[in-house]
Design an enzyme around this catalytic site. Structure first.
Site, PDB file in Angstrom:
ATOM      1  N   CYS A  40       2.874  -8.500  -0.418  1.00 32.97           N
ATOM      2  CA  CYS A  40       4.212  -9.084  -0.492  1.00 32.97           C
ATOM      3  C   CYS A  40       4.163 -10.559  -0.098  1.00 32.97           C
ATOM      4  O   CYS A  40       3.326 -10.971   0.717  1.00 32.97           O
ATOM      5  CB  CYS A  40       5.161  -8.328   0.438  1.00 32.97           C
ATOM      6  N   ASP A  42       6.214 -12.032   1.705  1.00 29.71           N
ATOM      7  CA  ASP A  42       6.807 -12.188   3.041  1.00 29.71           C
ATOM      8  C   ASP A  42       5.888 -12.990   3.966  1.00 29.71           C
ATOM      9  O   ASP A  42       4.710 -12.674   4.108  1.00 29.71           O
ATOM     10  CB  ASP A  42       7.046 -10.779   3.624  1.00 29.71           C
ATOM     11  N   ARG A  44       5.564 -13.045   6.958  1.00 31.89           N
ATOM     12  CA  ARG A  44       5.037 -12.327   8.132  1.00 31.89           C
ATOM     13  C   ARG A  44       3.842 -11.449   7.797  1.00 31.89           C
ATOM     14  O   ARG A  44       3.325 -10.737   8.663  1.00 31.89           O
ATOM     15  CB  ARG A  44       6.156 -11.465   8.744  1.00 31.89           C
ATOM     16  N   HIS A  96       4.696  -3.402   3.174  1.00 28.46           N
ATOM     17  CA  HIS A  96       4.979  -3.494   4.611  1.00 28.46           C
ATOM     18  C   HIS A  96       6.336  -2.872   4.897  1.00 28.46           C
ATOM     19  O   HIS A  96       7.265  -2.984   4.092  1.00 28.46           O
ATOM     20  CB  HIS A  96       4.921  -4.950   5.099  1.00 28.46           C
ATOM     21  N   CYS A  99      10.412  -4.192   4.366  1.00 31.55           N
ATOM     22  CA  CYS A  99      10.312  -5.146   3.255  1.00 31.55           C
ATOM     23  C   CYS A  99      11.706  -5.464   2.699  1.00 31.55           C
ATOM     24  O   CYS A  99      12.421  -4.569   2.236  1.00 31.55           O
ATOM     25  CB  CYS A  99       9.418  -4.585   2.149  1.00 31.55           C
TER      26      CYS A  99
HETATM   27 CO    CO Z   1       8.200  -7.638   1.600  1.00 32.38          CO
END
Ligand code: CO
Length: 208
Positions: A40, A42, A44, A96, A99
């Site tokens: 992803c 993201d 993080r 994750h 998400c």
């Molecule tokens: Co995500």
């Protein structure tokens, strides 16, 4: 502008060379990663950092909600290069928990283009609606959808002609499904690894 990032970069490069003087010269010659990470976007979930790998060790493709859509030219280009040229030994689809892409897919709100991008997740949610509706806690239900999405993307990757052709010519390559936890930094292996074409049905989503 962004002077702190440029300064960070110089310090980072200096630290690498201090530990290993030939580090960048070696990488300049070629990359030979054994792994393709499909994860992803993201912020993080930084791929290399999570598995503590250096530049050159991980080939990375990231998009919103770690999708492997069989018509997406960007993903397919990465997959073909990783399989046919780099000859990676492992492909990890890494979702994750928590998400935002997965929850946005099913919250009913309109956001624009991303609603189309996330369409495959709504398909997964619909196909597994009985299992998902039986989970009363919203967070737990979305976390299960994150897992089911990873499993579906593992199936997409493993059933792709690039993988099928690689296995047919005897090239060893495995496709794994992982989920990363933002709360403790740990990866869970969903145990849906596909090493051969006949294992695709064992992922737990039924036959294609
Ligand atoms: Co995500």
């Amino acid at each position: 502008m962004l002077d702190h990032l440029k300064s960070n970069n110089r310090n980072w490069a200096n630290r690498k060379v201090a530990v290993d003087a030939g580090f960048f010269r070696r990488l300049e010659q070629q990359q030979a990663p054994e792994y393709l990470w499909i994860g992803c976007s993201d912020s993080r979930v930084p791929a290399n950092e999570i598995v503590d790998l250096d530049p050159g060790e991980l080939f990375v493709h990231r998009n919103v909600a770690n999708l492997a859509p069989p018509q997406d030219a960007n993903y397919l280009s990465v997959l073909q290069f990783a399989v046919d040229v780099l000859k990676v030994k492992h492909i990890m689809v890494v979702g994750h928990y928590g998400c935002g892409g997965v929850s946005a897919a099913v919250d009913g709100k309109r956001r624009g283009l991303v609603d189309h991008w996330l369409h495959p997740i709504r398909d997964v949610a619909h196909e597994h609606r009985d299992e998902l509706n039986a989970i009363p806690d919203t967070r737990a239900r979305l976390d299960r959808l994150c897992e089911l999405n990873v499993m579906r993307q593992v199936r997409n990757v493993a059933s792709d002609v690039f993988l099928q052709d690689a296995w047919a010519r005897g090239q060893p390559i495995s496709v794994h499904g992982w989920v990363y936890s933002l709360s403790n930094g740990l990866i869970t292996d969903l145990d849906v690894t596909v090493n051969r074409p006949d294992q695709i049905g064992d992922i737990g989503l039924g036959e294609i």
